[in-house]
Design a protein around this motif. Structure first.
Motif, PDB file in Angstrom:
ATOM      1  N   HIS A  94       0.845  -1.192   0.000  1.00  0.00           N
ATOM      2  CA  HIS A  94       0.000   0.000   0.000  1.00  0.00           C
ATOM      3  C   HIS A  94       0.875   1.233   0.000  1.00  0.00           C
ATOM      4  CE1 HIS A  94       0.878  -0.613   4.236  1.00  0.00           C
ATOM      5  NE2 HIS A  94       0.332   0.533   4.563  1.00  0.00           N
ATOM      6  N   HIS A  96       1.644   3.694   1.934  1.00  0.00           N
ATOM      7  CA  HIS A  96       2.340   4.315   3.070  1.00  0.00           C
ATOM      8  C   HIS A  96       3.854   4.219   2.903  1.00  0.00           C
ATOM      9  CE1 HIS A  96      -1.378   4.089   5.910  1.00  0.00           C
ATOM     10  NE2 HIS A  96      -1.390   5.133   5.119  1.00  0.00           N
ATOM     11  N   HIS A 215      -4.576  -2.769   6.743  1.00  0.00           N
ATOM     12  CA  HIS A 215      -5.527  -1.665   6.958  1.00  0.00           C
ATOM     13  C   HIS A 215      -6.975  -2.057   6.648  1.00  0.00           C
ATOM     14  CE1 HIS A 215      -2.524   1.231   8.062  1.00  0.00           C
ATOM     15  NE2 HIS A 215      -1.840   1.004   6.956  1.00  0.00           N
ATOM     16  N   GLU A 327       1.467   5.874  12.288  1.00  0.00           N
ATOM     17  CA  GLU A 327       0.661   4.722  11.875  1.00  0.00           C
ATOM     18  C   GLU A 327      -0.264   4.291  12.992  1.00  0.00           C
ATOM     19  OE1 GLU A 327       1.801   1.480   9.741  1.00  0.00           O
ATOM     20  OE2 GLU A 327       1.774   2.795   8.026  1.00  0.00           O
TER      21      GLU A 327
HETATM   22 ZN   LIG Z   1       0.179   1.393   6.491  1.00  0.00          ZN
END
Ligand SMILES: [Zn+2]
Ligand SMILES: [Zn+2]
Length: 327
Positions: A94, A96, A215, A327
């Motif tokens: 993802h 991030h 997530h 996070e």
């Molecule tokens: Zn993340």
């Protein structure tokens, strides 16, 4: 005669060795090596918040996520003698940065490697949209209209990794035989609409599931995974319960243990300290320590091939990094 017999036997065994049985025997054992995390005890490696793991399975070498800092990933890969120039593909779970930023190092040593990333509108991995997505107003003069009123059929948007061989994954896709990228979208506050890829690999022992941050929730991810194979052998990676309260942790741990009957867990990254403790209590010796630098065999009886253990000092470092993380 004896020489002839020897030649014949050699030829027969040579033919057998070309068969799949021999090829399977020759394939290196399935294993996972944690290259980026904030806990562990290998002094040659640098602990940092983020996740990256090399998965060697089915004769493939897959880098799952790339950590938060290219220099740290480079140091850690060298310390574990992992050649990131030799990969079948990379998965970016993802968007991030603690999963993506190390990609710039990977691309330096392996510029053409295939990189799977989630397809998101206007995401950092690049994207496209049909031009019909926006409303038109033909009464406007051309110099007030997008593309002078004549847009391309498909509008393409750039990536922060220009030149990278990025393949965007929109929905759950089997990218190689037995190797599936599960694509789900988060509905959690703070990460709404974030799309995340998880890696599911079929093995004779059941499914090996590697997750980045979970997530979308580890339970929805596992629910999607068991559609591939109801027997989940190992779950490795981040379960994103790093700030969760005990009741939420207990619910997830119970689901993994009782509902999905997962054989082994090898949690890391954003799983969270209380969740490490809860998983260890419930899974007992089927809890696999997977700190930075650990290599885990993924066969019938997964075990730490190179257990560098954990210490109180590791956990102190983990807490310090966690305090700095958003996070
Ligand atoms: Zn993340
Ligand atoms: Zn993360």
């Amino acid at each position: 005669m004896r020489i002839l017999l020897r030649f014949t036997l050699a030829a027969v065994f040579g033919a057998i060795c070309l068969s799949t049985a021999c090829a399977a025997a020759a394939a290196p054992p399935a294993r996972i090596t944690v290259l980026y995390d904030a806990f562990g005890s290998d002094p040659a490696m640098a602990k940092d918040w983020g996740y990256a793991a090399l998965i060697e399975i089915d004769g493939k070498r897959i880098l799952f996520d790339t950590g938060d800092d290219a220099a740290v990933l480079a140091k850690n890969a060298k310390a574990r003698h992992v050649d990131l120039g030799k990969l079948d593909f990379v998965v970016l779970s993802h968007r991030h940065s603690d999963h993506v930023s190390g990609l710039s190092y990977v691309l330096r040593v392996n510029p053409h490697v295939r990189v799977y990333a989630p397809k998101e509108n206007f995401g950092m991995f690049g994207s496209d949209l049909p031009a019909k997505f926006y409303r038109k107003d033909e009464s406007l003069p051309a110099n007030m209209r997008y593309y002078d009123g004549a847009p391309p059929e498909t509008m393409k948007f750039g990536t922060v990794f220009p030149g990278a061989n990025i393949e965007l994954i929109d929905k759950t896709t089997e990218v190689a035989p037995g190797i599936t990228l599960i694509a789900l979208v988060s509905d959690a506050t703070g990460t709404k609409e974030l799309k995340e890829l998880s890696l599911a690999v079929r093995t004779p022992e059941g499914l090996v599931l590697v997750v980045g941050c979970s997530h979308p929730g580890i339970e929805p991810i596992v629910a999607e995974a068991v559609r591939i194979d109801p027997h989940v052998h190992v779950i490795a990676g981040g379960l994103h319960l790093v700030a969760a309260q005990d009741a939420a942790i207990e619910k997830v741990v119970g689901a993994l243990h009782d509902t999905y009957k997962v054989d082994f867990v090898a949690p890391g990254h954003c799983t969270g300290e209380p969740t490490f403790a809860a998983l260890q209590k419930v899974f007992g010796d089927r809890y696999l320590y997977a700190g930075l630098g650990t290599t885990l065999g993924l066969g019938a009886n997964p075990r730490v091939a190179s257990n560098r253990g954990s210490t109180a000092r590791d956990w102190a470092g983990y807490r310090a990094l966690l305090a700095r993380s958003d996070e």
